[in-house]
Design a protein around this motif. Structure first.
Motif, PDB file in Angstrom:
ATOM      1  N   ILE A   1      65.014 -17.770  65.282  1.00 53.40           N
ATOM      2  CA  ILE A   1      65.791 -17.127  64.224  1.00 53.40           C
ATOM      3  C   ILE A   1      67.280 -17.404  64.423  1.00 53.40           C
TER       4      ILE A   1
ATOM      5  N   HIS B   1      71.106 -13.502  61.590  1.00 51.08           N
ATOM      6  CA  HIS B   1      70.767 -12.137  62.011  1.00 51.08           C
ATOM      7  C   HIS B   1      71.454 -11.069  61.162  1.00 51.08           C
ATOM      8  N   LEU B   2      71.109  -9.824  61.449  1.00 49.00           N
ATOM      9  CA  LEU B   2      71.738  -8.683  60.771  1.00 49.00           C
ATOM     10  C   LEU B   2      73.158  -8.488  61.287  1.00 49.00           C
TER      11      LEU B   2
ATOM     12  N   HIS C   1      62.979  -7.247  59.604  1.00 47.90           N
ATOM     13  CA  HIS C   1      63.626  -8.280  60.432  1.00 47.90           C
ATOM     14  C   HIS C   1      63.459  -7.959  61.924  1.00 47.90           C
TER      15      HIS C   1
ATOM     16  N   CYS D   1      62.402 -10.007  65.350  1.00 41.63           N
ATOM     17  CA  CYS D   1      63.578 -10.480  66.087  1.00 41.63           C
ATOM     18  C   CYS D   1      63.943  -9.562  67.255  1.00 41.63           C
TER      19      CYS D   1
ATOM     20  N   CYS E   1      67.908  -8.687  67.578  1.00 42.03           N
ATOM     21  CA  CYS E   1      68.410  -7.541  66.810  1.00 42.03           C
ATOM     22  C   CYS E   1      67.763  -6.237  67.276  1.00 42.03           C
TER      23      CYS E   1
HETATM   24 ZN   LIG Z   1      67.971 -10.822  64.372  1.00 46.35          ZN
END
Ligand SMILES: [Zn+2]
Ligand SMILES: [Zn+2]
Lengths: 183, 220
Positions: free
Chosen positions: B5, B8-9, B33, B37, B40
């Protein structure tokens, strides 16, 4: 002074464990005395009236008893874990909306968290708390506003200035270990 | 799985999720998400630790009722045993949708009730609180979404296939966080259909007159 605080912090995780393993009411009472007034304060600052905050606090503490087996001291301190329970209760009772939660990582064969890791995570949590106390007043107020619901996500500045690095790597290690144990 | 990934956030979204102050539609994208992930997930853990530190401050504690402990113990006695949650899928069955999204759809990809909008694009709006909306989008390989800007925040999480815009390539697990500054035309990569989960807290801004008319009917 430091020694006392750390010993005390370390005790919370042990008390949760006693609630889980032995359904120990004395351990629960000690957790209750410390955390219930803090949870109630959090709920009131988040906008709950006194009566609702009292009711929700009791529900949060009852959840602590019921979900004690879910507590993973290598991923969160007891304060953090209780905070997440209180936050979810807040969303449910005050905002009246559903709360989608991430898929949890199932417990692997090594269900017993590593004591050294638990210790380090607790220490990182205390360091974070101390660092937060030292933040400039203005910045601290901003963080409180964000957590008590007085700021929208678009008002939260991307740069929070919070020293989150070490605690993040600590949690990341615990997750990696968990993934590894799952195979 | 998770180290592929790339998008990201933001900290603001993670803090909003950790503090429980995001619209439900955004919570769903964030939770989905994070299910994919670990980066995160660990960042969220650190923002929750901030909440833990705030709650742990003795200075602000508020007295509980005298009988609070007894009432709570009665609550515990009377409560049904914590139901052991049976996972709805065996771990070996690989699903397209992580668990939080399956909860909203009522199943995996094959349970989605799609509605065609335009140009072969299909959507399914998921029910959430009204302060923001979230929908699943299916964009055929090679097809473009209408060129648009944003009034508020738009989160687009890829679950299958991939799309590309000026900010790069977005594949499974990647999330694009768009706001007023971004004007884009996402195009699905050639080949397989691109399935995204997209949330907005304000209507999109379309350039052309045709998409604007269509907007009234499809509610994007
Ligand atoms: Zn992430
Ligand atoms: Zn967009």
């Amino acid at each position: 002074m430091n020694v006392v605080v750390e010993a005390e912090e370390q005790d919370w995780a042990a008390l949760v464990r006693r609630v889980d393993r032995d359904k120990d009411k004395a351990a629960f009472a000690a957790l209750f005395r410390h955390f219930a007034p803090r949870v109630k304060a959090f709920l009131m600052k988040s906008g709950a009236g006194e009566a609702l905050a009292e009711e929700c606090t009791q529900e949060v503490m009852a959840t602590l008893w019921q979900k004690a087996h879910m507590f993973d001291p290598s991923r969160a301190s007891v304060s953090t874990w209780i905070y997440t329970i209180a936050r979810n209760r807040k969303i449910d009772a005050l905002r009246r909306q559903r709360r989608p939660e991430p898929e949890d990582l199932p417990w692997g064969p090594e269900a017993e968290p590593d004591q050294a890791e638990v210790m380090t995570l607790q220490q990182e949590s205390e360091k974070l708390a101390k660092a937060m106390k030292k933040l400039p007043e203005k910045q601290r107020k901003l963080i409180e506003k964000a957590y008590f619901g007085d700021l929208s996500h678009s008002e939260i500045a991307a740069e929070t200035g919070l020293p989150l690095g070490t605690i993040k790597s600590r949690i990341r290690l615990a997750l990696e270990r968990l993934r590894h144990a799952m195979g | 799985m998770t180290n592929e990934i790339k998008h990201h956030l933001t900290d603001a979204l993670l803090m909003g999720y950790a503090s429980g102050n995001l619209p439900e539609a955004f919570d769903l994208v964030v939770a989905t998400h994070i299910s994919l992930c670990d980066e995160c997930r660990a960042r969220l853990g650190s923002f929750e630790a901030v909440g833990g530190a705030l709650i742990d401050e003795a200075a602000d504690a508020v007295d509980v009722n005298d009988d609070a402990l007894e009432s709570t113990l009665r609550l515990i006695e009377g409560a049904p045993k914590d139901p052991i949650r049976i996972r709805d899928t065996a771990p070996e069955a690989e699903t397209v949708f992580p668990e939080p999204l399956r909860d909203y759809v009522g199943g995996d990809l094959d349970a989605v009730r799609w509605r065609s909008i335009a140009g072969g694009v299909k959507q399914a709006v998921l029910p959430t609180s009204r302060d923001a909306t979230v929908r699943l989008l299916a964009i055929p390989g090679g097809a473009a979404m209408p060129d648009h800007g944003h009034h508020g925040t738009e989160l687009t999480l890829v679950l299958k296939g991939a799309f590309r815009d000026d900010d790069g390539l977005f594949a499974r697990g990647d999330v694009e966080v768009a706001n007023e500054d971004l004007h884009h035309t996402p195009i699905a990569e050639p080949g397989e259909v691109c399935i995204c989960l997209a949330a907005t807290d304000a209507p999109l801004r379309f350039k052309g007159i045709l998409p604007r008319i269509a907007q009234r009917f499809i509610g994007i």
